[in-house]
Enzyme design. Structure first.
Site, PDB file in Angstrom:
ATOM      1  CG  ASP A  94      -0.227  -0.030   2.535  1.00 30.21           C
ATOM      2  OD1 ASP A  94       1.008   0.130   2.546  1.00 30.21           O
ATOM      3  OD2 ASP A  94      -0.888  -0.200   3.560  1.00 30.21           O
ATOM      4  CG  ASP A 268      -5.961  -5.317   1.780  1.00 31.23           C
ATOM      5  OD1 ASP A 268      -5.493  -5.037   2.897  1.00 31.23           O
ATOM      6  OD2 ASP A 268      -6.575  -4.476   1.086  1.00 31.23           O
TER       7      ASP A 268
END
Length: 379
Positions: A94, A268
């Site tokens: 991320d 996720d």
């Protein structure tokens, strides 16, 4: 040549859900796929070999946390994140944006980036779109994320509009800063809260920049599930059909299925590992809290329909004992089971798409899991 490529294999005739593959420099994984989260370059208590055995085709690591500890330069020195953690399959990182906005109590958002306090020691830090990309370039992940602003829910239309415009400008800056496009695929992140017009504007801005994939952010942040589903129904058709779509931070079984039905390929969440540490387990008949007294003399597996290592070898009574005594092995067993449960669920979802029966599968699963009951217990 883009570092990643999406291959559409089949569309479910009942729902329009997509069955596909994503090709990366470190291999190919099937979609729809749930990605276990390895915050600090490890999925808590799990070995890479165990993750592979249960079908984790890709894992996620957190840029913000790895930037603070051990630092991206050490990981670069080790040969990149794959070598550092001995994982030879795809990795997604991320951008650090979510952590900056969720962990730091003191932050100042400027056009150049975000000034904030280190949540560990209070030091002043600064993260910009360019810096987020530089860190991820050093980490060497297969799939990277643009730096975005993560507004709270709910937020006013006026605030969200400014936030979306800033996120679009940051996405363009990050794209220009990306020095390894042949090795790492960079995704843009669609924001806009629950406002359909702003979601449309965000998607339009990012699609015009021609990212190799697109993430949908700003959901699963406290909004009702029907709002999330409505936003997905509106947003996914605005994204290119020949590129992957990733719904960030979603990991409950019902939301995974509903996300797939609305055209999402990747998910996720820390949910399965986080709740496992408290002894909460996902089972084919719903949520099971292993610490409850009723399991003291229960020598059945966590889930009699599960063939994971935990369920084949250990009883509810034993695992309850371990969790109550705060034994690490108990956390390993519940973590293994929950991850296996979600990865196996996605395998079943892929099978249902192949057979054009995903809507039927959803109905059967929701009935068995207990989501249709008025007193349904979710996570």
């Amino acid at each position: 040549m883009s570092a990643i490529r999406y291959e559409l294999i089949k569309t479910d005739k009942q729902t329009g859900a997509r069955l596909g593959k994503i090709h990366t420099p470190h291999g190919t994984f099937d979609t729809p796929m749930f990605m276990p989260v390895g915050t600090l370059a490890t999925v808590k208590t799990m070995s890479p070999e165990e993750l592979k055995a249960m079908g984790a085709g890709i894992i996620l690591s957190n840029t913000y946390h790895l930037w603070l500890r051990p630092g991206e330069e050490l990981i670069r020195e080790a040969g990149g994140l794959h070598k550092f953690m001995n994982w030879d399959q795809p990795i997604l990182t991320d951008s650090g944006g979510f952590q900056v906005f969720s962990l730091s109590k003191m932050r100042d958002i400027k056009e150049e980036g975000v000034h904030f306090r280190n949540h560990l020691n209070g030091d002043k830090l600064f993260l910009s779109p360019e810096k987020a990309i530089q860190i991820q370039n050093a980490l060497g992940s297969d799939i990277m994320m643009s730096f975005d602003e993560c507004p709270p829910y709910p937020a006013s239309h006026e605030y969200m509009k400014k936030s979306v415009e800033r996120t679009s400008r940051w996405a363009e800056r990050g794209l220009k800063a990306h020095v390894r496009p042949e090795d790492q695929g960079l995704f843009g992140i669609v924001q806009g809260g629950a406002y359909e017009d702003l979601r449309a504007q965000s998607a339009k801005d990012l699609v015009s920049l021609d990212f190799p994939g697109y993430s949908i952010g700003g959901l699963s942040v406290g909004e009702p599930k029907d709002v999330m589903n409505r936003v997905l129904e509106h947003t996914t058709p605005l994204l290119p059909a020949n590129k992957p779509r990733y719904l960030m931070g979603v990991g409950s079984p019902d939301s995974l299925i509903d996300g797939v039905i609305r055209g999402v390929d990747m998910f996720d969440c820390v949910l399965p590992t986080r709740i496992a540490r408290n002894g909460t387990c996902m089972t084919s008949s719903g949520r099971l809290v292993i610490k409850n007294a009723k399991f003291t003399h229960d020598f059945r597996p966590i889930d009699e329909n599960c063939d994971c290592y935990t369920c084949k070898n250990y009883s509810r009574a034993y695992i309850r004992h371990l969790i109550r005594c705060e034994e690490t092995f108990g956390i390993r067993l519940t973590t293994y089971h929950n991850l296996h449960f979600l990865l196996n669920l996605m395998k079943q979802v892929r099978g249902a798409i192949m057979e054009d029966r995903l809507a039927d599968f959803r109905e059967e699963f929701f009935e068995q899991y207990g989501f249709n009951r008025p007193d349904a217990k979710n996570f």
